[in-house]
Design a protein around this motif. Structure first.
Motif, PDB file in Angstrom:
ATOM      1  N   LEU A 194       0.824  -1.208   0.000  1.00  0.00           N
ATOM      2  CA  LEU A 194       0.000   0.000   0.000  1.00  0.00           C
ATOM      3  C   LEU A 194       0.856   1.254   0.000  1.00  0.00           C
ATOM      4  O   LEU A 194       0.455   2.277  -0.539  1.00  0.00           O
ATOM      5  N   GLY A 195       2.037   1.178   0.618  1.00  0.00           N
ATOM      6  CA  GLY A 195       2.908   2.334   0.694  1.00  0.00           C
ATOM      7  C   GLY A 195       2.407   3.319   1.731  1.00  0.00           C
ATOM      8  O   GLY A 195       1.422   3.086   2.432  1.00  0.00           O
ATOM      9  N   VAL A 196       3.073   4.434   1.820  1.00  0.00           N
ATOM     10  CA  VAL A 196       2.706   5.479   2.778  1.00  0.00           C
ATOM     11  C   VAL A 196       1.628   6.339   2.140  1.00  0.00           C
ATOM     12  O   VAL A 196       1.773   6.768   1.005  1.00  0.00           O
ATOM     13  N   PRO A 197       0.519   6.577   2.854  1.00  0.00           N
ATOM     14  CA  PRO A 197      -0.532   7.407   2.253  1.00  0.00           C
ATOM     15  C   PRO A 197       0.003   8.798   1.909  1.00  0.00           C
ATOM     16  O   PRO A 197       0.801   9.345   2.663  1.00  0.00           O
ATOM     17  N   PRO A 198      -0.408   9.348   0.782  1.00  0.00           N
ATOM     18  CA  PRO A 198       0.050  10.685   0.403  1.00  0.00           C
ATOM     19  C   PRO A 198      -0.332  11.710   1.472  1.00  0.00           C
ATOM     20  O   PRO A 198      -1.419  11.653   2.032  1.00  0.00           O
ATOM     21  N   LEU A 199       0.582  12.619   1.756  1.00  0.00           N
ATOM     22  CA  LEU A 199       0.377  13.576   2.842  1.00  0.00           C
ATOM     23  C   LEU A 199      -0.859  14.439   2.658  1.00  0.00           C
ATOM     24  O   LEU A 199      -1.513  14.810   3.620  1.00  0.00           O
ATOM     25  N   GLU A 200      -1.150  14.754   1.408  1.00  0.00           N
ATOM     26  CA  GLU A 200      -2.253  15.691   1.186  1.00  0.00           C
ATOM     27  C   GLU A 200      -3.616  15.029   1.380  1.00  0.00           C
ATOM     28  O   GLU A 200      -4.628  15.701   1.423  1.00  0.00           O
ATOM     29  N   ARG A 201      -3.628  13.706   1.504  1.00  0.00           N
ATOM     30  CA  ARG A 201      -4.917  13.037   1.630  1.00  0.00           C
ATOM     31  C   ARG A 201      -5.290  12.836   3.085  1.00  0.00           C
ATOM     32  O   ARG A 201      -4.451  12.593   3.938  1.00  0.00           O
ATOM     33  N   ASP A 202      -6.570  12.930   3.343  1.00  0.00           N
ATOM     34  CA  ASP A 202      -7.082  12.726   4.685  1.00  0.00           C
ATOM     35  C   ASP A 202      -7.253  11.218   4.889  1.00  0.00           C
ATOM     36  O   ASP A 202      -8.335  10.678   4.713  1.00  0.00           O
ATOM     37  N   THR A 203      -6.159  10.573   5.245  1.00  0.00           N
ATOM     38  CA  THR A 203      -6.129   9.115   5.275  1.00  0.00           C
ATOM     39  C   THR A 203      -5.516   8.638   6.567  1.00  0.00           C
ATOM     40  O   THR A 203      -4.532   9.208   7.024  1.00  0.00           O
ATOM     41  N   SER A 204      -6.093   7.612   7.171  1.00  0.00           N
ATOM     42  CA  SER A 204      -5.344   6.930   8.212  1.00  0.00           C
ATOM     43  C   SER A 204      -5.443   5.441   7.970  1.00  0.00           C
ATOM     44  O   SER A 204      -6.384   4.947   7.349  1.00  0.00           O
ATOM     45  N   VAL A 205      -4.437   4.724   8.450  1.00  0.00           N
ATOM     46  CA  VAL A 205      -4.355   3.284   8.242  1.00  0.00           C
ATOM     47  C   VAL A 205      -4.353   2.633   9.615  1.00  0.00           C
ATOM     48  O   VAL A 205      -3.599   3.042  10.493  1.00  0.00           O
ATOM     49  N   SER A 206      -5.222   1.647   9.838  1.00  0.00           N
ATOM     50  CA  SER A 206      -5.135   0.902  11.092  1.00  0.00           C
ATOM     51  C   SER A 206      -4.895  -0.563  10.794  1.00  0.00           C
ATOM     52  O   SER A 206      -5.356  -1.113   9.792  1.00  0.00           O
ATOM     53  N   VAL A 207      -4.135  -1.170  11.683  1.00  0.00           N
ATOM     54  CA  VAL A 207      -3.694  -2.539  11.478  1.00  0.00           C
ATOM     55  C   VAL A 207      -4.024  -3.351  12.720  1.00  0.00           C
ATOM     56  O   VAL A 207      -3.781  -2.895  13.834  1.00  0.00           O
ATOM     57  N   ALA A 208      -4.600  -4.505  12.537  1.00  0.00           N
ATOM     58  CA  ALA A 208      -4.805  -5.427  13.653  1.00  0.00           C
ATOM     59  C   ALA A 208      -4.032  -6.704  13.349  1.00  0.00           C
ATOM     60  O   ALA A 208      -4.210  -7.318  12.300  1.00  0.00           O
ATOM     61  N   LEU A 209      -3.153  -7.071  14.264  1.00  0.00           N
ATOM     62  CA  LEU A 209      -2.341  -8.267  14.076  1.00  0.00           C
ATOM     63  C   LEU A 209      -2.850  -9.382  14.978  1.00  0.00           C
ATOM     64  O   LEU A 209      -3.264  -9.136  16.104  1.00  0.00           O
ATOM     65  N   HIS A 210      -2.790 -10.596  14.465  1.00  0.00           N
ATOM     66  CA  HIS A 210      -3.064 -11.763  15.277  1.00  0.00           C
ATOM     67  C   HIS A 210      -4.464 -11.726  15.879  1.00  0.00           C
ATOM     68  O   HIS A 210      -4.653 -11.723  17.098  1.00  0.00           O
ATOM     69  N   VAL A 211      -5.447 -11.645  15.008  1.00  0.00           N
ATOM     70  CA  VAL A 211      -6.849 -11.636  15.410  1.00  0.00           C
ATOM     71  C   VAL A 211      -7.394 -13.046  15.201  1.00  0.00           C
ATOM     72  O   VAL A 211      -7.103 -13.688  14.192  1.00  0.00           O
ATOM     73  N   ARG A 212      -8.191 -13.526  16.155  1.00  0.00           N
ATOM     74  CA  ARG A 212      -8.712 -14.873  16.016  1.00  0.00           C
ATOM     75  C   ARG A 212      -9.676 -14.951  14.828  1.00  0.00           C
ATOM     76  O   ARG A 212     -10.479 -14.049  14.616  1.00  0.00           O
ATOM     77  N   SER A 213      -9.545 -16.003  14.052  1.00  0.00           N
ATOM     78  CA  SER A 213     -10.389 -16.173  12.873  1.00  0.00           C
ATOM     79  C   SER A 213     -10.805 -17.628  12.779  1.00  0.00           C
ATOM     80  O   SER A 213      -9.980 -18.526  12.857  1.00  0.00           O
ATOM     81  N   GLY A 214     -12.107 -17.869  12.614  1.00  0.00           N
ATOM     82  CA  GLY A 214     -12.590 -19.234  12.512  1.00  0.00           C
ATOM     83  C   GLY A 214     -11.963 -19.977  11.343  1.00  0.00           C
ATOM     84  O   GLY A 214     -11.530 -21.108  11.460  1.00  0.00           O
ATOM     85  N   LYS A 215     -11.876 -19.272  10.209  1.00  0.00           N
ATOM     86  CA  LYS A 215     -11.432 -19.936   8.992  1.00  0.00           C
ATOM     87  C   LYS A 215      -9.925 -20.170   8.964  1.00  0.00           C
ATOM     88  O   LYS A 215      -9.452 -21.215   8.546  1.00  0.00           O
ATOM     89  N   LEU A 216      -9.170 -19.178   9.422  1.00  0.00           N
ATOM     90  CA  LEU A 216      -7.721 -19.212   9.249  1.00  0.00           C
ATOM     91  C   LEU A 216      -6.969 -19.536  10.527  1.00  0.00           C
ATOM     92  O   LEU A 216      -5.765 -19.742  10.495  1.00  0.00           O
ATOM     93  N   GLY A 217      -7.672 -19.604  11.673  1.00  0.00           N
ATOM     94  CA  GLY A 217      -6.970 -19.707  12.951  1.00  0.00           C
ATOM     95  C   GLY A 217      -6.639 -18.324  13.460  1.00  0.00           C
ATOM     96  O   GLY A 217      -7.253 -17.827  14.392  1.00  0.00           O
ATOM     97  N   TRP A 218      -5.658 -17.673  12.825  1.00  0.00           N
ATOM     98  CA  TRP A 218      -5.306 -16.294  13.139  1.00  0.00           C
ATOM     99  C   TRP A 218      -5.228 -15.519  11.851  1.00  0.00           C
ATOM    100  O   TRP A 218      -4.870 -16.062  10.807  1.00  0.00           O
ATOM    101  N   LYS A 219      -5.539 -14.255  11.951  1.00  0.00           N
ATOM    102  CA  LYS A 219      -5.478 -13.436  10.742  1.00  0.00           C
ATOM    103  C   LYS A 219      -5.039 -12.028  11.108  1.00  0.00           C
ATOM    104  O   LYS A 219      -5.005 -11.650  12.276  1.00  0.00           O
ATOM    105  N   ASP A 220      -4.707 -11.263  10.113  1.00  0.00           N
ATOM    106  CA  ASP A 220      -4.412  -9.843  10.264  1.00  0.00           C
ATOM    107  C   ASP A 220      -5.463  -9.052   9.475  1.00  0.00           C
ATOM    108  O   ASP A 220      -6.066  -9.589   8.537  1.00  0.00           O
TER     109      ASP A 220
END
Ligand SMILES: [Zn+2]
Length: 152
Positions: free
Chosen positions: A30-56
């Motif tokens: 995805l790269g770093v969001p361009p500064l001029e854009r009103d953008t934020s990125v959130s990340v969740a690591l190691h979330v429980r998932s029925g299908k995958l066991g763990w997911k991001d």
């Protein structure tokens, strides 16, 4: 932690069902969001998932991904799903899918390949195998299964 709460986003993209530990690779795509854009990125690591066991999970505000970016994510995180959010509602949800040809996403690892020469020629790979994915350069037939290090 049984349930992880991430603030819902009003508009943007949710990349869910990313294989455990692959979210940082997805962020590199995805790269770093361009500064001029009103953008934020959130990340969740190691979330429980029925299908995958763990997911991001990666959420990107106010950005909808280009087809080329989706193809790169499909190479790195083939189990991912992509949801487009508009006004807090899921407008579109789909699994990432590799098209039969991957154009312009990767550089051919063969330095002598014509796609790496000075003339402008977009890289082009055929999907040779799926699960796990192996690509084949249409120009020199070099096979590639390590995508992160060859992103264009
Ligand atoms: Zn090649």
């Amino acid at each position: 932690m049984r349930e992880l709460k991430i603030t819902p986003i009003r508009n943007g993209t949710v990349i869910d069902h990313i294989g455990n530990g692959l979210a940082l690779d997805v962020l590199r795509i995805l790269g770093v969001p361009p500064l001029e854009r009103d953008t934020s990125v959130s990340v969740a690591l190691h979330v429980r998932s029925g299908k995958l066991g763990w997911k991001d999970i990666v959420k990107v505000e106010n950005i909808e991904l280009s087809p080329r970016t989706v193809n790169a994510i499909a190479l790195i995180a083939p189990t991912a799903t992509i949801s487009i959010i508009r006004e807090f509602r899921v407008r579109e949800k789909r699994a990432v899918d590799l098209p039969p040809k991957i154009v312009g996403v990767l550089r051919c690892p063969n330095l002598n390949c014509i796609s790496n020469q000075s003339e402008p020629l977009e890289s082009e790979f055929d999907v040779a195998e799926r699960r796990p994915t192996v690509l084949k350069c249409v120009f020199c037939e070099r096979r590639v299964d390590d995508f992160l290090h060859h992103l264009a």
